[in-house]
Scaffold this motif. Sequence first.
Motif, PDB file in Angstrom:
ATOM      1  N   LYS A  62       0.840  -1.192   0.000  1.00  0.00           N
ATOM      2  CA  LYS A  62       0.000   0.000   0.000  1.00  0.00           C
ATOM      3  C   LYS A  62       0.886   1.256   0.000  1.00  0.00           C
ATOM      4  N   SER A  88     -11.245   3.662   1.306  1.00  0.00           N
ATOM      5  CA  SER A  88     -11.877   4.504   2.335  1.00  0.00           C
ATOM      6  C   SER A  88     -10.850   5.035   3.332  1.00  0.00           C
ATOM      7  N   GLY A  89      -9.606   4.613   3.184  1.00  0.00           N
ATOM      8  CA  GLY A  89      -8.566   5.172   4.047  1.00  0.00           C
ATOM      9  C   GLY A  89      -8.643   4.695   5.482  1.00  0.00           C
ATOM     10  N   PHE A 135     -16.021   4.914  -2.552  1.00  0.00           N
ATOM     11  CA  PHE A 135     -15.991   3.578  -1.962  1.00  0.00           C
ATOM     12  C   PHE A 135     -16.538   2.594  -2.995  1.00  0.00           C
ATOM     13  N   GLY A 208     -20.100  -7.537   4.164  1.00  0.00           N
ATOM     14  CA  GLY A 208     -18.652  -7.527   3.974  1.00  0.00           C
ATOM     15  C   GLY A 208     -18.095  -6.165   4.272  1.00  0.00           C
ATOM     16  N   GLU A 210     -15.958  -5.173   6.223  1.00  0.00           N
ATOM     17  CA  GLU A 210     -15.303  -5.061   7.526  1.00  0.00           C
ATOM     18  C   GLU A 210     -15.215  -6.455   8.162  1.00  0.00           C
ATOM     19  N   PRO A 211     -14.184  -6.687   8.973  1.00  0.00           N
ATOM     20  CA  PRO A 211     -14.064  -8.004   9.599  1.00  0.00           C
ATOM     21  C   PRO A 211     -15.258  -8.287  10.511  1.00  0.00           C
ATOM     22  N   ASN A 230     -20.857 -13.941   3.111  1.00  0.00           N
ATOM     23  CA  ASN A 230     -19.683 -13.106   3.326  1.00  0.00           C
ATOM     24  C   ASN A 230     -19.082 -12.678   1.987  1.00  0.00           C
ATOM     25  N   GLY A 233     -13.511  -8.102  -0.606  1.00  0.00           N
ATOM     26  CA  GLY A 233     -12.838  -7.431  -1.715  1.00  0.00           C
ATOM     27  C   GLY A 233     -12.056  -6.250  -1.207  1.00  0.00           C
ATOM     28  N   LEU A 234     -11.294  -5.659  -2.089  1.00  0.00           N
ATOM     29  CA  LEU A 234     -10.550  -4.450  -1.730  1.00  0.00           C
ATOM     30  C   LEU A 234     -10.373  -3.611  -2.984  1.00  0.00           C
ATOM     31  N   SER A 235     -10.379  -2.304  -2.795  1.00  0.00           N
ATOM     32  CA  SER A 235     -10.342  -1.381  -3.938  1.00  0.00           C
ATOM     33  C   SER A 235      -9.184  -1.675  -4.870  1.00  0.00           C
ATOM     34  N   GLU A 236      -8.053  -2.064  -4.303  1.00  0.00           N
ATOM     35  CA  GLU A 236      -6.848  -2.234  -5.127  1.00  0.00           C
ATOM     36  C   GLU A 236      -7.012  -3.335  -6.175  1.00  0.00           C
ATOM     37  N   THR A 297      -2.166  -7.557   0.759  1.00  0.00           N
ATOM     38  CA  THR A 297      -3.469  -6.998   1.162  1.00  0.00           C
ATOM     39  C   THR A 297      -3.479  -6.581   2.632  1.00  0.00           C
ATOM     40  N   ASP A 299      -4.476  -8.534   4.817  1.00  0.00           N
ATOM     41  CA  ASP A 299      -5.555  -9.336   5.415  1.00  0.00           C
ATOM     42  C   ASP A 299      -5.080 -10.746   5.759  1.00  0.00           C
ATOM     43  N   ILE A 320     -11.861 -13.624   6.868  1.00  0.00           N
ATOM     44  CA  ILE A 320     -10.692 -12.795   7.219  1.00  0.00           C
ATOM     45  C   ILE A 320     -10.650 -12.603   8.740  1.00  0.00           C
ATOM     46  N   LYS A 420     -17.735   1.852   7.782  1.00  0.00           N
ATOM     47  CA  LYS A 420     -17.187   0.732   8.551  1.00  0.00           C
ATOM     48  C   LYS A 420     -17.102   1.094  10.032  1.00  0.00           C
TER      49      LYS A 420
HETATM   50  P1  ADP Z   1      -9.703   0.550   3.056  1.00  0.00           P
HETATM   51  O1  ADP Z   1      -8.467  -0.296   2.882  1.00  0.00           O
HETATM   52  O2  ADP Z   1      -9.391   1.994   3.118  1.00  0.00           O
HETATM   53  O3  ADP Z   1     -10.621   0.085   4.144  1.00  0.00           O
HETATM   54  P2  ADP Z   1     -11.360  -0.780   1.032  1.00  0.00           P
HETATM   55  O4  ADP Z   1     -12.721  -0.280   0.977  1.00  0.00           O
HETATM   56  O5  ADP Z   1     -10.691  -1.167  -0.215  1.00  0.00           O
HETATM   57  O6  ADP Z   1     -10.513   0.355   1.709  1.00  0.00           O
HETATM   58  O7  ADP Z   1     -11.353  -1.970   2.063  1.00  0.00           O
HETATM   59  C1  ADP Z   1     -10.803  -3.219   1.800  1.00  0.00           C
HETATM   60  C2  ADP Z   1     -10.503  -3.897   3.096  1.00  0.00           C
HETATM   61  O8  ADP Z   1     -11.696  -4.117   3.858  1.00  0.00           O
HETATM   62  C3  ADP Z   1      -9.903  -5.256   2.929  1.00  0.00           C
HETATM   63  O9  ADP Z   1      -8.511  -5.208   2.690  1.00  0.00           O
HETATM   64  C4  ADP Z   1     -10.240  -5.904   4.270  1.00  0.00           C
HETATM   65  O10 ADP Z   1      -9.335  -5.508   5.271  1.00  0.00           O
HETATM   66  C5  ADP Z   1     -11.615  -5.324   4.596  1.00  0.00           C
HETATM   67  N1  ADP Z   1     -12.666  -6.251   4.172  1.00  0.00           N
HETATM   68  C6  ADP Z   1     -13.361  -6.233   3.036  1.00  0.00           C
HETATM   69  N2  ADP Z   1     -14.266  -7.245   3.009  1.00  0.00           N
HETATM   70  C7  ADP Z   1     -14.109  -7.941   4.149  1.00  0.00           C
HETATM   71  C8  ADP Z   1     -14.726  -9.112   4.697  1.00  0.00           C
HETATM   72  N3  ADP Z   1     -15.702  -9.757   4.090  1.00  0.00           N
HETATM   73  N4  ADP Z   1     -14.272  -9.547   5.893  1.00  0.00           N
HETATM   74  C9  ADP Z   1     -13.280  -8.898   6.531  1.00  0.00           C
HETATM   75  N5  ADP Z   1     -12.677  -7.795   6.078  1.00  0.00           N
HETATM   76  C10 ADP Z   1     -13.075  -7.313   4.889  1.00  0.00           C
END
Ligand code: ADP
Length: 434
Positions: A62, A88-89, A135, A208, A210-211, A230, A233-236, A297, A299, A320, A420
Amino acid sequence: MYWNKNIETMPCNELKRLQLKRLKKTIAYALKSEYYRNVLKNIHIEKISSLSRISEIPYTSKTDLREHFPYGFLCVPQEEIIRLHSSSGTTGTPTVVFHTKEDIEAWQNIMARCIVMTGARRSDIFQNMMGYGLFTGGLGFHYGAEKVGMLTIPIGPGNSKRQIWFMQQFKTSVIHILPSYALRLHEVMEEMGIDPARDLSLRIAFIGAEPHTEEIRQKIEKLLDIKVYNSYGLSEMCGPGVAFECTYQNGLHLWEDEFYIEIIDPTTGKVLPEGEEGELVLTTLNRKAMPLLRYRTGDLTRIIPGACQCKRTHRRIDRIKGRSDDMLIINGVNIFPMQIEKTIMSIPCVGKNYVIEIHKKNFMDKLVIKAEMAKEHFPGNQAELKHFEQKITGELKTELLVTPDVILVEPGSLPVYEGKAKRVIDLRDEKCSI
Ligand code: ADP
Ligand code: ZN
């Protein structure tokens, strides 16, 4: 039911061949960016003759994305980009990800696979309660759901009464929602005298971003009378759609034609064997504007060994556990917030919301857990309250090997978030610590 049966059930050796072909193409693309041209200059790309040789490529982090903001990773002329998204930072300065038309189409397709995999159909009414805008959660699902052909209500998050009104008026059957918000929404339903089983038509929820633990999933399933899947995903990588649960709800299929998976030891960077828990590292295999190679990631998860009963051949990752930087060190003991959630949410007197505070007292760390009580146990008498608090403290002590202070509070009294949830408040540097 499959969205694309050929791809979803592709035999493993064929899938691997496709991955290698796409990996080579991705590396060739990546070299068009200023960042990878520099990073890969001493690597003989023609030597990447098998998937395992990906290990010759360094990891991307990152921080690399941030340091080469905004265009350092871009591989196409600017006129080919049709959209940008920004994370979302949660953990610092946002990062920006660009998409070409083909990238957006590929994303829609994997989203459609995920949606159909859970049993959602074009006849469903889909209420998308995730944030639209930068987002990726909102727009990612929106286009995927429209591709499937569902009537899609782009309502976004918040305004719970309006959400419920739409659910009643349009007989919403599928929702996409943050797990923390799903629990809050149920509270509003209760206040309005609405029983989801009797008054609503909900059948599937995607949660999803958030954990969250299995305990939270089960709570939402029970409260909303709904099946919960569940979504990871992630923006990247694109956003949601990277990995998703099938109806067996036993791990998330990660689309291996689109992403190459590695699990590494977050400290040493060593690649771990299948089944071991570590940090998920992903390589995009079908992205044009901004391919990423061996992206860390942050994660923590593992690959679930073995085949899934649904016959999809794409391997599954486990729920996760958190991000590697989520780990709390309390007087030298490593703790993940999800261990706390798992323990407290399996205790019936605990309601829907909680917060973890870390204080400093006499140079020692002190973990304080504030949890809302379940409505049916509130207010109770002092003796009962003490008994419950002691019981939770005991169970947490067994799980964490640290003795926290547990404070049970009134239902609905802890903060709720539209985005989140922020579950951990570290007050160790604050002067006002206890
Ligand atoms: P940010 O990294 O700023 O939160 P994102 O919106 O891209 O931006 O968030 C992706 C992150 O959100 C993932 O890397 C992970 O940590 C978390 N995340 C996404 N989906 C899940 C899920 N189903 N369970 C747990 N964590 C998740
Ligand atoms: Zn499956």
